[in-house]
Design a protein around this motif. Structure first.
Motif, mmCIF file in Angstrom:
data_model
loop_
_atom_site.group_PDB
_atom_site.id
_atom_site.type_symbol
_atom_site.label_atom_id
_atom_site.label_comp_id
_atom_site.label_asym_id
_atom_site.label_seq_id
_atom_site.Cartn_x
_atom_site.Cartn_y
_atom_site.Cartn_z
ATOM 1 N N ASN A 78 25.196 43.427 33.704
ATOM 2 C CA ASN A 78 25.796 43.777 32.407
ATOM 3 C C ASN A 78 27.285 43.449 32.336
ATOM 4 O OD1 ASN A 78 23.380 44.736 31.328
ATOM 5 N ND2 ASN A 78 23.734 46.831 32.046
ATOM 6 N N ILE A 79 27.949 43.407 33.487
ATOM 7 C CA ILE A 79 29.393 43.131 33.492
ATOM 8 C C ILE A 79 29.732 41.839 34.228
ATOM 9 C CG2 ILE A 79 30.013 45.567 33.321
ATOM 10 C CD1 ILE A 79 30.639 45.479 36.324
ATOM 11 N N LYS A 80 28.710 41.141 34.670
ATOM 12 C CA LYS A 80 28.918 39.926 35.467
ATOM 13 C C LYS A 80 29.793 38.897 34.756
ATOM 14 C CE LYS A 80 26.173 36.167 37.426
ATOM 15 N NZ LYS A 80 24.780 35.678 37.607
ATOM 16 N N ASP A 81 29.484 38.617 33.498
ATOM 17 C CA ASP A 81 30.259 37.623 32.748
ATOM 18 C C ASP A 81 31.721 38.025 32.637
ATOM 19 O OD1 ASP A 81 28.028 36.070 32.427
ATOM 20 O OD2 ASP A 81 27.581 36.769 30.398
ATOM 21 N N SER A 82 31.945 39.316 32.461
ATOM 22 C CA SER A 82 33.313 39.814 32.356
ATOM 23 C C SER A 82 34.066 39.617 33.676
ATOM 24 C CB SER A 82 33.310 41.296 31.976
ATOM 25 O OG SER A 82 34.622 41.834 31.974
ATOM 26 N N LEU A 83 33.392 39.845 34.794
ATOM 27 C CA LEU A 83 34.016 39.647 36.106
ATOM 28 C C LEU A 83 34.402 38.183 36.300
ATOM 29 C CD1 LEU A 83 31.706 41.825 38.404
ATOM 30 C CD2 LEU A 83 33.979 42.412 37.539
ATOM 31 N N ILE A 84 33.496 37.289 35.918
ATOM 32 C CA ILE A 84 33.757 35.857 36.075
ATOM 33 C C ILE A 84 34.951 35.427 35.223
ATOM 34 C CG2 ILE A 84 32.823 33.546 35.674
ATOM 35 C CD1 ILE A 84 30.053 34.681 36.352
ATOM 36 N N LYS A 85 35.005 35.912 33.979
ATOM 37 C CA LYS A 85 36.103 35.553 33.082
ATOM 38 C C LYS A 85 37.441 36.060 33.595
ATOM 39 C CE LYS A 85 33.293 35.387 28.862
ATOM 40 N NZ LYS A 85 33.013 36.031 27.555
ATOM 41 N N ASN A 86 37.412 37.164 34.355
ATOM 42 C CA ASN A 86 38.654 37.774 34.821
ATOM 43 C C ASN A 86 39.126 37.253 36.174
ATOM 44 O OD1 ASN A 86 39.784 39.871 32.970
ATOM 45 N ND2 ASN A 86 37.686 40.640 33.066
ATOM 46 N N LEU A 87 38.424 36.281 36.732
ATOM 47 C CA LEU A 87 38.835 35.745 38.032
ATOM 48 C C LEU A 87 40.218 35.106 37.987
ATOM 49 C CD1 LEU A 87 35.497 34.167 39.370
ATOM 50 C CD2 LEU A 87 36.603 36.296 40.098
ATOM 51 N N ASP A 88 40.627 34.669 36.800
ATOM 52 C CA ASP A 88 41.956 34.069 36.635
ATOM 53 C C ASP A 88 42.948 35.020 35.964
ATOM 54 O OD1 ASP A 88 41.194 31.596 37.748
ATOM 55 O OD2 ASP A 88 40.322 30.961 35.839
ATOM 56 N N ASN A 89 42.523 36.283 35.794
ATOM 57 C CA ASN A 89 43.369 37.286 35.158
ATOM 58 C C ASN A 89 44.195 37.985 36.236
ATOM 59 O OD1 ASN A 89 44.336 39.796 34.105
ATOM 60 N ND2 ASN A 89 42.792 39.728 32.494
ATOM 61 N N GLU A 90 45.507 37.761 36.233
ATOM 62 C CA GLU A 90 46.370 38.293 37.290
ATOM 63 C C GLU A 90 46.324 39.816 37.367
ATOM 64 O OE1 GLU A 90 50.315 36.836 37.025
ATOM 65 O OE2 GLU A 90 49.738 34.717 37.222
ATOM 66 N N GLU A 91 46.291 40.460 36.205
ATOM 67 C CA GLU A 91 46.258 41.930 36.178
ATOM 68 C C GLU A 91 44.967 42.456 36.801
ATOM 69 O OE1 GLU A 91 46.519 45.592 32.897
ATOM 70 O OE2 GLU A 91 47.024 43.525 32.317
ATOM 71 N N PHE A 92 43.854 41.799 36.462
ATOM 72 C CA PHE A 92 42.559 42.198 37.024
ATOM 73 C C PHE A 92 42.551 41.989 38.543
ATOM 74 C CE2 PHE A 92 38.417 40.767 38.573
ATOM 75 C CZ PHE A 92 37.622 41.850 38.266
ATOM 76 N N ILE A 93 43.032 40.839 39.004
ATOM 77 C CA ILE A 93 43.033 40.529 40.429
ATOM 78 C C ILE A 93 43.934 41.497 41.194
ATOM 79 C CG2 ILE A 93 43.676 38.806 42.158
ATOM 80 C CD1 ILE A 93 41.045 38.250 40.675
ATOM 81 N N GLU A 94 45.074 41.855 40.592
ATOM 82 C CA GLU A 94 45.981 42.804 41.241
ATOM 83 C C GLU A 94 45.302 44.157 41.417
ATOM 84 O OE1 GLU A 94 50.415 44.840 40.554
ATOM 85 O OE2 GLU A 94 49.669 43.281 39.190
ATOM 86 N N GLU A 95 44.589 44.616 40.375
ATOM 87 C CA GLU A 95 43.871 45.886 40.470
ATOM 88 C C GLU A 95 42.742 45.797 41.486
ATOM 89 O OE1 GLU A 95 43.095 49.825 39.786
ATOM 90 O OE2 GLU A 95 44.791 48.626 39.056
ATOM 91 N N ASN A 96 42.058 44.660 41.500
ATOM 92 C CA ASN A 96 40.973 44.475 42.469
ATOM 93 C C ASN A 96 41.506 44.496 43.899
ATOM 94 O OD1 ASN A 96 38.065 43.452 43.109
ATOM 95 N ND2 ASN A 96 39.380 41.974 44.121
ATOM 96 N N ASN A 97 42.658 43.875 44.116
ATOM 97 C CA ASN A 97 43.253 43.853 45.453
ATOM 98 C C ASN A 97 43.608 45.259 45.930
ATOM 99 O OD1 ASN A 97 42.998 41.089 45.568
ATOM 100 N ND2 ASN A 97 45.116 40.670 44.962
ATOM 101 N N LYS A 98 44.045 46.099 45.001
ATOM 102 C CA LYS A 98 44.334 47.497 45.354
ATOM 103 C C LYS A 98 43.053 48.205 45.788
ATOM 104 C CE LYS A 98 48.282 48.092 42.210
ATOM 105 N NZ LYS A 98 48.777 48.821 41.003
ATOM 106 N N ASN A 99 41.970 47.933 45.066
ATOM 107 C CA ASN A 99 40.679 48.534 45.415
ATOM 108 C C ASN A 99 40.172 48.017 46.761
ATOM 109 O OD1 ASN A 99 40.508 50.052 43.013
ATOM 110 N ND2 ASN A 99 39.624 48.324 41.903
ATOM 111 N N VAL A 100 40.408 46.723 47.026
ATOM 112 C CA VAL A 100 40.003 46.159 48.313
ATOM 113 C C VAL A 100 40.785 46.816 49.444
ATOM 114 C CG1 VAL A 100 40.037 44.061 49.735
ATOM 115 C CG2 VAL A 100 39.250 43.942 47.366
ATOM 116 N N SER A 101 42.066 47.044 49.233
ATOM 117 C CA SER A 101 42.886 47.731 50.243
ATOM 118 C C SER A 101 42.372 49.136 50.491
ATOM 119 C CB SER A 101 44.349 47.785 49.793
ATOM 120 O OG SER A 101 44.911 46.491 49.719
ATOM 121 N N GLU A 102 41.984 49.833 49.408
ATOM 122 C CA GLU A 102 41.424 51.182 49.554
ATOM 123 C C GLU A 102 40.113 51.135 50.331
ATOM 124 O OE1 GLU A 102 39.816 54.918 46.775
ATOM 125 O OE2 GLU A 102 40.896 53.220 45.858
#
Length: 309
Positions: free
Chosen positions: A263-287
C-alpha cells in the motif's frame, strides 16, 4: 503501434551474432566434462582440479538458469520493479554476465519473432511481441545504472525501513518483542543485505502471488523479509523468529505485513530521492542498529516475544 521495423531489423542483425557468440561461449562451460574425459593422460592433480571446476560450473549454470527462468517468466504487464526484483544484486560477481545473458535471451526471441513476422500475414501480433522484448532490454539498461557518488569507495546497499499503518517502524516494533539473544543473528542478516552477501537468500515463489517480489534472508530461527525497490535500495518489511521450517503459521502474518507494505510501496520508491525522507530514514536505521547492538548490555535480561500481528 509506434515501432520502427527497419531500425529494429538493424538492431537485431548487428547484435544477434554477438549475442549468439556469447551464448555459445557460456554453453562451452557445460561441455568441459566431455573435453576432460578425452584427456586420458593428464595427471591426477589436473584431474582433481578439473573435477572441482566441473562442480563450480554446474552450480553457476543452475544460478544462470534461475535468472533466465525468472526473466522469461515476466508477463506483458510487468513493471520496472518486477524486473528489479528478479535481477541479481550488483555485488554478485557474475552480475555483468547475467545481464548480458538476459539480453541475449531477448535478442534470440526477437530474432525468431522477426523471422516469423516476415513469413506470416499476421504481423501485428509478432511486432507486439518484438516490442515487448525490446522494451525489456531497454529497461534492463535502466536498471543497470547504480547511483554511486564515489566509485572508489566500497559500495553498500541502502536499507529503507518500512513503517506500520500506525506510522511506527515495523522492524523496531517487532524486535522490541523478540528476546535479546536473537539480536546478533538479526544484525548479521541486515548487514548481509547492506553488503550484498544476502545470507541464505530465498525468494518467495510458487502460487502465492501475495508474496510476489518478496525475498528473505535467514539464519538459525531468524528471518528478515525484504523487497528490492531500487538498483541498490532494499525495503526491510519484517523481522521475525521462525522456529520450524515446516511451520506455515507465519505465512499469514507475513502476508498481512506485505499487504501493508504494498500500500505504501510506490510512495517509498518516489521518496528515494527525497532528502528529508532519507534523513529521517537514516535516523531510524541508526535507532535500529542501536537496538540490535544493545544485546551486549542486556544478554542476561531476555524478554519473551514473537510475531506481532
Amino acid at each position: 503501434m509506434n515501432i520502427n521495423v527497419d531500425k529494429l531489423q538493424e538492431l537485431i542483425e548487428n547484435n544477434y551474432v554477438l549475442a549468439n557468440s556469447k551464448r555459445k561461449k557460456l554453453d562451452l562451460l557445460t561441455r568441459r566434462e566431455t573435453v576432460v574425459e578425452k584427456e586420458e593422460n593428464t595427471s591426477s592433480y589436473f584431474e582433481e582440479s578439473v573435477n572441482v571446476d566441473k562442480d563450480i560450473y554446474k552450480t553457476k549454470d543452475l544460478e544462470m538458469d534461475e535468472f533466465i527462468n525468472l526473466y522469461n517468466g515476466l508477463d506483458i504487464n510487468y513493471s520496472k520493479d518486477d524486473l528489479l526484483s528478479i535481477l541479481p544484486d550488483i555485488s554478485n560477481n557474475r552480475y555483468d554476465e547475467i545481464i548480458l545473458r538476459l539480453k541475449a535471451e531477448s535478442l534470440k526471441e526477437m530474432h525468431e519473432l522477426y523471422e516469423l513476422c516476415s513469413l506470416e500475414d499476421n504481423r501485428e501480433e509478432y511486432l507486439s511481441a518484438i516490442n515487448f522484448h525490446a522494451n525489456k532490454m531497454k529497461l534492463l539498461d535502466e536498471c543497470n545504472k547504480p547511483d554511486i557518488d564515489n566509485p572508489s569507495e566500497t559500495r553498500k546497499n541502502k536499507i529503507i525501513l518500512v513503517p506500520t499503518t500506525g506510522g511506527n517502524i515495523r522492524l523496531i516494533e517487532e524486535l522490541s518483542h523478540i528476546p535479546f539473544e536473537y539480536y546478533p543473528d538479526f544484525l548479521q542478516l541486515i548487514n548481509s543485505i547492506v553488503d550484498g552477501s544476502f545470507k541464505n537468500f530465498k525468494r518467495f515463489t510458487g502460487a502465492n502471488n501475495k508474496l510476489k517480489s518478496i525475498s528473505e534472508v535467514k539464519g538459525f530461527q531468524v528471518r528478515v523479509a525484504f523487497s528490492r525497490i531500487g538498483v541498490d535500495s532494499y525495503a526491510l518489511i519484517s523481522a521475525f523468529v521462525k522456529k520450524s521450517d515446516i511451520d506455515k503459521a507465519y505465512v499469514e502474518t507475513l502476508i498481512k505485513k506485505v499487504s501493508d507494505y504494498y500500500n505504501i510501496k510506490d510512495s517509498l520508491i518516489k521518496n528515494l530521492d527525497n532528502e528529508e525522507f532519507i534523513e529521517e530514514n537514516n535516523k531510524n536505521v541508526s535507532e535500529l542498529y542501536n537496538l540490535l547492538n544493545s544485546y551486549s548490555n542486556n544478554n542476561n535480561d531476555s524478554k519473551k516475544g514473537g510475531l506481532i500481528g
